[in-house]
Design a protein around this motif. Structure first.
Motif, PDB file in Angstrom:
ATOM      1  N   ILE A 161      -2.544 -10.369  21.176  1.00 55.67           N
ATOM      2  CA  ILE A 161      -3.803 -10.126  21.877  1.00 55.67           C
ATOM      3  C   ILE A 161      -4.739 -11.322  21.746  1.00 55.67           C
ATOM      4  N   LYS A 162      -4.710 -12.008  20.628  1.00 53.56           N
ATOM      5  CA  LYS A 162      -5.508 -13.223  20.502  1.00 53.56           C
ATOM      6  C   LYS A 162      -5.134 -13.923  19.214  1.00 53.56           C
TER       7      LYS A 162
ATOM      8  N   VAL B 241      -0.070  -6.577  18.745  1.00 52.09           N
ATOM      9  CA  VAL B 241      -0.139  -5.104  18.723  1.00 52.09           C
ATOM     10  C   VAL B 241       0.940  -4.553  19.645  1.00 52.09           C
ATOM     11  N   GLY B 242       1.252  -3.271  19.448  1.00 52.73           N
ATOM     12  CA  GLY B 242       2.074  -2.529  20.402  1.00 52.73           C
ATOM     13  C   GLY B 242       3.559  -2.536  20.099  1.00 52.73           C
TER      14      GLY B 242
ATOM     15  N   SER C 241       0.152  -2.517   4.743  1.00 49.28           N
ATOM     16  CA  SER C 241      -0.671  -1.292   4.756  1.00 49.28           C
ATOM     17  C   SER C 241       0.184  -0.031   4.592  1.00 49.28           C
ATOM     18  N   PRO C 242      -0.491   1.097   4.425  1.00 50.75           N
ATOM     19  CA  PRO C 242       0.236   2.345   4.197  1.00 50.75           C
ATOM     20  C   PRO C 242       1.297   2.610   5.261  1.00 50.75           C
TER      21      PRO C 242
ATOM     22  N   HIS D  49      -1.251  -8.246   2.697  1.00 46.69           N
ATOM     23  CA  HIS D  49      -1.466  -6.794   2.588  1.00 46.69           C
ATOM     24  C   HIS D  49      -0.474  -6.084   3.507  1.00 46.69           C
TER      25      HIS D  49
ATOM     26  N   LYS E 198      -2.415 -12.528  16.392  1.00 45.90           N
ATOM     27  CA  LYS E 198      -2.771 -11.110  16.240  1.00 45.90           C
ATOM     28  C   LYS E 198      -1.935 -10.362  17.276  1.00 45.90           C
TER      29      LYS E 198
ATOM     30  N   HIS F 208      -1.760  -9.800   7.315  1.00 45.05           N
ATOM     31  CA  HIS F 208      -2.024  -8.366   7.166  1.00 45.05           C
ATOM     32  C   HIS F 208      -1.097  -7.585   8.094  1.00 45.05           C
TER      33      HIS F 208
ATOM     34  N   GLY G 207      -0.444  -4.000   9.614  1.00 47.48           N
ATOM     35  CA  GLY G 207      -1.209  -2.762   9.787  1.00 47.48           C
ATOM     36  C   GLY G 207      -0.430  -1.506   9.410  1.00 47.48           C
ATOM     37  N   ALA G 208      -1.165  -0.430   9.279  1.00 46.66           N
ATOM     38  CA  ALA G 208      -0.581   0.853   8.862  1.00 46.66           C
ATOM     39  C   ALA G 208       0.529   1.270   9.825  1.00 46.66           C
TER      40      ALA G 208
ATOM     41  N   ILE H  63      -2.271 -11.132  11.967  1.00 47.66           N
ATOM     42  CA  ILE H  63      -2.683  -9.723  11.887  1.00 47.66           C
ATOM     43  C   ILE H  63      -1.735  -8.922  12.772  1.00 47.66           C
TER      44      ILE H  63
ATOM     45  N   ASN I 229       0.813  -1.218   0.000  1.00 45.77           N
ATOM     46  CA  ASN I 229       0.000   0.000   0.000  1.00 45.77           C
ATOM     47  C   ASN I 229       0.852   1.276   0.000  1.00 45.77           C
TER      48      ASN I 229
ATOM     49  N   GLY J 291      -1.015  -5.288  14.240  1.00 47.20           N
ATOM     50  CA  GLY J 291      -1.763  -4.053  14.472  1.00 47.20           C
ATOM     51  C   GLY J 291      -1.076  -2.825  13.904  1.00 47.20           C
ATOM     52  N   ALA J 292      -1.883  -1.814  13.658  1.00 50.81           N
ATOM     53  CA  ALA J 292      -1.330  -0.537  13.193  1.00 50.81           C
ATOM     54  C   ALA J 292      -0.297  -0.048  14.211  1.00 50.81           C
TER      55      ALA J 292
HETATM   56  C1  LIG Z   1      -5.922   2.144   2.717  1.00 50.60           C
HETATM   57  C2  LIG Z   1      -6.238   1.527   4.116  1.00 50.60           C
HETATM   58  O1  LIG Z   1      -6.972   2.034   4.904  1.00 50.60           O
HETATM   59  S1  LIG Z   1      -5.426   0.064   4.521  1.00 50.60           S
HETATM   60  C3  LIG Z   1      -6.070  -0.440   6.093  1.00 50.60           C
HETATM   61  C4  LIG Z   1      -5.006  -0.581   7.122  1.00 50.60           C
HETATM   62  N1  LIG Z   1      -5.651  -1.063   8.330  1.00 50.60           N
HETATM   63  C5  LIG Z   1      -4.997  -1.129   9.506  1.00 50.60           C
HETATM   64  O2  LIG Z   1      -3.830  -0.789   9.612  1.00 50.60           O
HETATM   65  C6  LIG Z   1      -5.822  -1.660  10.661  1.00 50.60           C
HETATM   66  C7  LIG Z   1      -4.982  -2.523  11.599  1.00 50.60           C
HETATM   67  N2  LIG Z   1      -5.855  -3.017  12.639  1.00 50.60           N
HETATM   68  C8  LIG Z   1      -5.632  -2.808  13.954  1.00 50.60           C
HETATM   69  O3  LIG Z   1      -4.637  -2.193  14.372  1.00 50.60           O
HETATM   70  C9  LIG Z   1      -6.707  -3.385  14.865  1.00 50.60           C
HETATM   71  O4  LIG Z   1      -6.862  -2.526  15.977  1.00 50.60           O
HETATM   72  C10 LIG Z   1      -6.381  -4.840  15.295  1.00 50.60           C
HETATM   73  C11 LIG Z   1      -6.717  -5.738  14.097  1.00 50.60           C
HETATM   74  C12 LIG Z   1      -4.944  -5.031  15.672  1.00 50.60           C
HETATM   75  C13 LIG Z   1      -7.212  -5.248  16.513  1.00 50.60           C
HETATM   76  O5  LIG Z   1      -8.562  -5.225  16.204  1.00 50.60           O
HETATM   77  P1  LIG Z   1      -9.581  -6.021  17.181  1.00 50.60           P
HETATM   78  O6  LIG Z   1      -9.295  -7.482  17.144  1.00 50.60           O
HETATM   79  O7  LIG Z   1     -10.946  -5.565  16.775  1.00 50.60           O
HETATM   80  O8  LIG Z   1      -9.168  -5.582  18.629  1.00 50.60           O
HETATM   81  P2  LIG Z   1      -9.877  -4.517  19.592  1.00 50.60           P
HETATM   82  O9  LIG Z   1     -10.167  -3.232  18.884  1.00 50.60           O
HETATM   83  O10 LIG Z   1     -10.993  -5.235  20.277  1.00 50.60           O
HETATM   84  O11 LIG Z   1      -8.729  -4.219  20.655  1.00 50.60           O
HETATM   85  C14 LIG Z   1      -8.260  -5.202  21.561  1.00 50.60           C
HETATM   86  C15 LIG Z   1      -7.230  -4.539  22.459  1.00 50.60           C
HETATM   87  O12 LIG Z   1      -6.056  -4.253  21.668  1.00 50.60           O
HETATM   88  C16 LIG Z   1      -5.800  -2.827  21.703  1.00 50.60           C
HETATM   89  N3  LIG Z   1      -5.365  -2.461  20.339  1.00 50.60           N
HETATM   90  C17 LIG Z   1      -6.063  -2.641  19.193  1.00 50.60           C
HETATM   91  N4  LIG Z   1      -5.340  -2.237  18.147  1.00 50.60           N
HETATM   92  C18 LIG Z   1      -4.171  -1.775  18.637  1.00 50.60           C
HETATM   93  C19 LIG Z   1      -3.029  -1.226  18.018  1.00 50.60           C
HETATM   94  N5  LIG Z   1      -2.948  -1.098  16.690  1.00 50.60           N
HETATM   95  N6  LIG Z   1      -1.996  -0.878  18.818  1.00 50.60           N
HETATM   96  C20 LIG Z   1      -2.062  -1.029  20.172  1.00 50.60           C
HETATM   97  N7  LIG Z   1      -3.131  -1.557  20.815  1.00 50.60           N
HETATM   98  C21 LIG Z   1      -4.177  -1.924  20.045  1.00 50.60           C
HETATM   99  C22 LIG Z   1      -7.108  -2.172  22.095  1.00 50.60           C
HETATM  100  O13 LIG Z   1      -6.884  -0.928  22.693  1.00 50.60           O
HETATM  101  C23 LIG Z   1      -7.680  -3.195  23.034  1.00 50.60           C
HETATM  102  O14 LIG Z   1      -7.019  -3.078  24.274  1.00 50.60           O
HETATM  103  P3  LIG Z   1      -7.817  -3.315  25.674  1.00 50.60           P
HETATM  104  O15 LIG Z   1      -8.278  -4.756  25.626  1.00 50.60           O
HETATM  105  O16 LIG Z   1      -6.779  -3.042  26.691  1.00 50.60           O
HETATM  106  O17 LIG Z   1      -8.949  -2.348  25.638  1.00 50.60           O
END
Ligand SMILES: CC(=O)SCCNC(=O)CCNC(=O)[C@H](O)C(C)(C)COP(=O)(O)OP(=O)(O)OC[C@H]1O[C@@H](n2cnc3c(N)ncnc32)[C@H](O)[C@@H]1OP(=O)(O)O
Length: 211
Positions: free
Chosen positions: A207-208, A200-201, A148-149, A146, A198, A164, A166-167, A182, A130, A184-185
């Motif tokens: 996380i799961k 993050v951080g 991401s950006p 994927h 999956k 995937h 994340g961004a 997955i 991306n 995380g961003a």
């Molecule tokens: C052109 C375009 O747009 S391309 C698209 C690019 N897309 C992306 O980059 C999206 C990446 N997705 C993410 O980062 C998402 O948050 C995911 C997939 C990592 C997690 O999504 P979900 O499974 O729905 O998790 P959910 O939102 O329930 O969060 C679970 C916990 O992780 C934390 N968390 C979620 N994402 C992140 C992250 N990126 N960084 C740090 N912590 C995170 C939440 O705060 C939450 O913490 P808590 O339990 O203490 O409250």
């Protein structure tokens, strides 16, 4: 006016992702879109272009190589399997992307504006690199991935099928990320990630599992 003869392709999926693919194609003087398809018959246009139903226009669907223009890795893979008798287009690369000559980018993949892919890296089939993502030298990126950006994949990294990134995530050199993960961003990946995790951080932690 086009200096080269254009090859025609079809897009499957009238999504936001497809809009960016149309932008890629607008920078290329040797590719043009013939038809755009979507299963959802309520979608009839995309950026003022007509969207066709694949079941009604099967003949047109089979006329030109396809790019599956949906952002979801899983859905892209399902559509590729469903359309296995079709031919798929070679990769599309935005004219602003910086791609080493020593790079292999396989069919169906798309590379968005300002992405960088460095030497001896291989990108699998039907992937998305991306906008502004960097994939450094000697990486092995699987199919249906994927990136991401603005994600940064350092040298010697391997990423399994369907993952995937994340961004804005950063993957440190020589790390191995398995399939269907997955990331995380904004995550910073310091060590290997197992199948279906999956994370993050900074430093990234699971996380799961979602397999
Ligand atoms: C052109 C375009 O747009 S391309 C698209 C690019 N897309 C992306 O980059 C999206 C990446 N997705 C993410 O980062 C998402 O948050 C995911 C997939 C990592 C997690 O999504 P979900 O499974 O729905 O998790 P959910 O939102 O329930 O969060 C679970 C916990 O992780 C934390 N968390 C979620 N994402 C992140 C992250 N990126 N960084 C740090 N912590 C995170 C939440 O705060 C939450 O913490 P808590 O339990 O203490 O409250």
């Amino acid at each position: 006016m086009n200096s080269k003869e254009s090859r025609k392709i079809n897009l499957y999926g009238a999504s936001g992702h497809a809009k960016v693919i149309l932008d890629i194609i607008s920078t290329l003087d040797d590719v043009e879109v013939a038809y755009i398809f979507d299963d959802d018959t309520s979608v009839t246009t995309l950026l003022d272009r007509e969207v066709l139903s694949p079941s009604v226009h099967q003949d047109k669907l089979n006329e030109y190589p396809l790019i599956i223009s949906v952002g979801s890795n899983l859905l892209r893979e399902q559509l590729v399997n469903q359309l296995a008798s079709s031919s798929f287009s070679k990769a599309l690369v935005h004219s602003s992307a910086q791609i080493s000559k020593e790079t292999d980018i396989l069919e169906g993949s798309v590379v968005m504006p300002l992405a960088v892919i460095n030497a001896s890296t291989k990108i699998g089939t039907h992937g998305i690199i991306n906008s502004g993502a960097v994939v450094e030298h000697d990486c092995r990126i699987g199919d249906f991935v994927h990136i991401s950006p603005k994600a940064c994949i350092c040298g010697g990294v391997s990423i399994g099928n369907g993952t995937h990134i994340g961004a804005g995530a950063t993957v440190l050199p020589n790390v191995k990320i398995s399939s269907n993960c997955i990331i995380g961003a904004g995550a910073v990946i310091l060590k290997d990630v197992p199948d279906g995790a999956k994370v993050v951080g900074n430093p990234a932690k699971p996380i799961k599992f979602h397999l």
